[in-house]
Design a protein around this motif. Structure first.
Motif, short mmCIF file in Angstrom:
data_model
loop_
_atom_site.label_atom_id
_atom_site.label_comp_id
_atom_site.label_asym_id
_atom_site.label_seq_id
_atom_site.Cartn_x
_atom_site.Cartn_y
_atom_site.Cartn_z
N UNK A 85 0.83 -1.21 0.00
CA UNK A 85 0.00 0.00 0.00
C UNK A 85 0.86 1.25 0.00
N UNK A 86 1.95 1.24 0.78
CA UNK A 86 2.84 2.40 0.82
C UNK A 86 3.45 2.67 -0.55
N UNK A 87 3.90 1.64 -1.23
CA UNK A 87 4.48 1.84 -2.56
C UNK A 87 3.44 2.34 -3.56
N UNK A 88 2.21 1.89 -3.42
CA UNK A 88 1.14 2.39 -4.29
C UNK A 88 0.91 3.87 -4.05
N UNK A 125 15.65 6.67 3.98
CA UNK A 125 15.06 5.36 4.28
C UNK A 125 15.67 4.34 3.32
N UNK A 126 16.53 3.46 3.79
CA UNK A 126 17.22 2.52 2.89
C UNK A 126 16.28 1.73 1.98
N UNK A 127 15.09 1.39 2.48
CA UNK A 127 14.18 0.58 1.67
C UNK A 127 13.54 1.38 0.55
N UNK A 128 13.56 2.71 0.65
CA UNK A 128 12.89 3.56 -0.34
C UNK A 128 13.84 4.47 -1.10
N UNK A 129 15.08 4.56 -0.64
CA UNK A 129 16.06 5.44 -1.30
C UNK A 129 16.38 4.91 -2.69
N UNK A 130 16.60 5.83 -3.63
CA UNK A 130 16.91 5.46 -5.00
C UNK A 130 18.19 6.16 -5.43
N UNK A 131 18.90 5.56 -6.36
CA UNK A 131 20.08 6.17 -6.97
C UNK A 131 19.71 6.60 -8.38
N UNK A 132 20.00 7.84 -8.71
CA UNK A 132 19.65 8.39 -10.03
C UNK A 132 20.92 8.67 -10.82
N UNK A 133 20.83 8.44 -12.13
CA UNK A 133 21.96 8.73 -13.02
C UNK A 133 21.48 9.50 -14.23
N UNK A 134 22.33 10.39 -14.73
CA UNK A 134 22.05 11.18 -15.92
C UNK A 134 23.32 11.29 -16.75
N UNK A 135 23.17 11.25 -18.06
CA UNK A 135 24.29 11.51 -18.95
C UNK A 135 24.09 12.88 -19.59
N UNK A 193 29.09 12.98 -20.20
CA UNK A 193 29.52 12.56 -18.87
C UNK A 193 28.32 12.06 -18.07
N UNK A 194 28.50 10.96 -17.35
CA UNK A 194 27.42 10.41 -16.53
C UNK A 194 27.55 10.91 -15.10
N UNK A 195 26.45 11.39 -14.57
CA UNK A 195 26.40 11.91 -13.20
C UNK A 195 25.44 11.05 -12.38
N UNK A 196 25.80 10.81 -11.13
CA UNK A 196 25.00 9.94 -10.27
C UNK A 196 24.65 10.66 -8.98
N UNK A 197 23.40 10.56 -8.60
CA UNK A 197 22.92 11.15 -7.34
C UNK A 197 22.63 10.01 -6.38
N UNK A 198 23.38 9.98 -5.29
CA UNK A 198 23.18 8.96 -4.25
C UNK A 198 22.70 9.66 -2.99
N UNK A 199 22.07 8.95 -2.07
CA UNK A 199 21.66 9.58 -0.81
C UNK A 199 22.84 10.27 -0.13
N UNK A 200 22.63 11.50 0.30
CA UNK A 200 23.70 12.24 0.95
C UNK A 200 23.55 13.73 0.73
#
Length: 455
Positions: free
Chosen positions: A383-386, A411-421, A425-432
């Motif tokens: 339900x939370x993911x919905x 929240x480790x269970x909900x955190x996401x890593x995003x990447x863009x080119x 150049x590829x850039x990555x957004x990690x929690x922090x």
């Protein structure tokens, strides 16, 4: 523009203030003073000032992606490229941050009102108290945006130590601009809102002015960003008890009614706008688009093929701000957001059926009856993911997604890593700490007591 320089500019524009009149009681010719209660009420009617909110989050959020549009990448200039790639620095020392400046202009005006309105002339006590309370709500709203742009995500263990933003509560040109802690800023937001609540009317004159629904809605959004989900849900329910009308998007399909302007939109609880930065039309990410059914009226009404925009691009773009000219993107608290905050709190509390019932009530207004299929969940986690998926669909293209990314990143269970080119150049957004915007260097150079964020 720094805060101190900003204050000086506003004083010149405003003329002699009420605080100056304590020392110089002779009115100056050809200068407008804030003297009467109506003067302060007119300040609160300033749409061009109080309706503006942050817009750069539309660029940093994962709602958009330019990977497949290399020709469009060159359109990102003047710091927008840095924001898009989550760079360590966004601006040079000769560039300003319009979001920072605009929000502190709102705060300065609110401080002028709270400092002087109770001593103004030709107004009843009730009128003065109402103006004071409205200023408190507007100040709290500005600070909630600032603290969620320029400070770390709220964390109970560290909030009293993490640097927040300068906390200015009086129109003092020489106020200390040392950053208050995250906890201090949130405490002031909650104090302003709770003090304003009993003073404000049940219903507003229009949605530019806060009434009780707006206060409860802002409390709900504040608690959401603090991860105090039960309190967020409780205040969302209270906001909905005052205002709960949903637009039925079936009424706005081809040949239907015109979509309502923002000040007449019954979904909007407190009107705030964001303009697309640099008037750019940017492609929505495949990650977002793939969450929509093509039967979803939000997909049909609020997105368009990239060929509909200039310059054109591959994929689909957000069309929200183009449904009517001059209204930009609505980012203020609204009925759908309150329903989804309440649903999230219920899901996190294990009340999956109640959470999904709210989601289905919303979605029924977003689909044709002939195509709608009700959602269901077998567990509270499902339900939370919905609910979180529905937030993405309902709030896309507004920049509000960035604030969700921030709070969910802890929240480790909900955190996401995003990447863009971007430009090869590829850039990555990690929690922090890249979820924290840098403070404009110009402000720090001219006000060295303001420390920079760790990036």
């Amino acid at each position: 523009m720094t805060i101190k320089h900003l204050y000086i500019t506003l004083l010149v524009i405003a003329g002699i203030t009420t605080s100056c009149r304590k020392y110089v009681e002779i009115e100056q010719p050809n200068q407008r003073e804030f003297k009467y209660t109506a003067d302060f009420q007119r300040l609160l009617n300033n749409v061009s000032l109080f309706e503006q909110s942050a817009s750069l989050t539309m660029v940093s959020s994962d709602d958009i992606n330019l990977d497949a549009n290399t020709s469009l990448q060159g359109q990102l200039m003047n710091g927008l490229d840095n924001i898009y790639t989550w760079a360590a620095d966004y601006y040079t020392s000769d560039q300003g941050d319009a979001g920072w400046d605009q929000l502190y202009k709102q705060i300065y005006t609110c401080n002028q009102i709270t400092a002087n309105v109770m001593e103004s002339e030709n107004g009843t006590t009730a009128e003065k108290q109402k103006a004071y309370a409205e200023a408190q709500v507007q100040r709290a709203t500005a600070y909630l945006t600032l603290i969620n742009l320029y400070a770390r995500v709220y964390n109970t263990a560290n909030a009293s130590k993490d640097p927040g933003v300068p906390l200015l509560l009086t129109p003092d040109l020489f106020a200390n601009l040392t950053r208050a802690s995250v906890q201090q800023v949130y405490d002031q937001i909650l104090l302003d809102l709770t003090q304003a609540l009993p003073v404000l009317p049940d219903q507003p004159s229009n949605n530019l002015h806060p009434a009780k629904a707006a206060v409860y809605a802002m409390l709900s959004r504040t608690y959401l960003y603090m991860q105090r989900y039960a309190e967020a849900a409780d205040n969302a329910a209270k906001a909905l008890s005052y205002q709960h009308t949903l637009l039925d998007l079936n009424n706005y399909t081809a040949g239907g009614s015109a979509y309502p302007r923002r000040l007449l939109n019954p979904e909007v609880i407190l009107s705030k706008q964001a303009a697309k930065p640099g008037y750019l039309n940017l492609p929505l990410s495949d990650e977002l688009i793939n969450r929509f059914s093509t039967d979803d009226l939000r997909y049909k009404l609020f997105t368009r093929n990239g060929s509909s925009f200039f310059p054109s691009f591959t994929g689909r773009g957000s069309y929200r701000d183009m449904l009517f000219a001059g209204d930009n993107v609505s980012v203020g608290v609204a009925v759908p957001e309150m329903m989804l905050i309440q649903a999230e709190g219920l899901a996190r509390n294990g009340q999956k059926d109640e959470a999904i019932a709210l989601v289905n009530t919303l979605r029924q207004k977003r689909f044709s009856p002939s195509t709608y299929v009700a959602l269901s969940a077998t567990t509270a986690d499902e339900a939370l993911h919905i609910v979180l998926d529905e937030r993405r669909r309902e709030l896309f293209g507004t920049g509000l997604r960035w604030f969700d990314q921030r709070r969910l990143s802890v929240e480790p269970a909900l955190a996401e890593t995003e990447s863009r080119t971007f430009k090869g150049t590829t850039y990555t957004l990690v929690p922090g700490d890249r979820y924290v915007y840098p403070i404009p260097p110009k402000n720090i150079e001219q006000n060295p007591e303001i420390t920079q964020n760790a990036r």
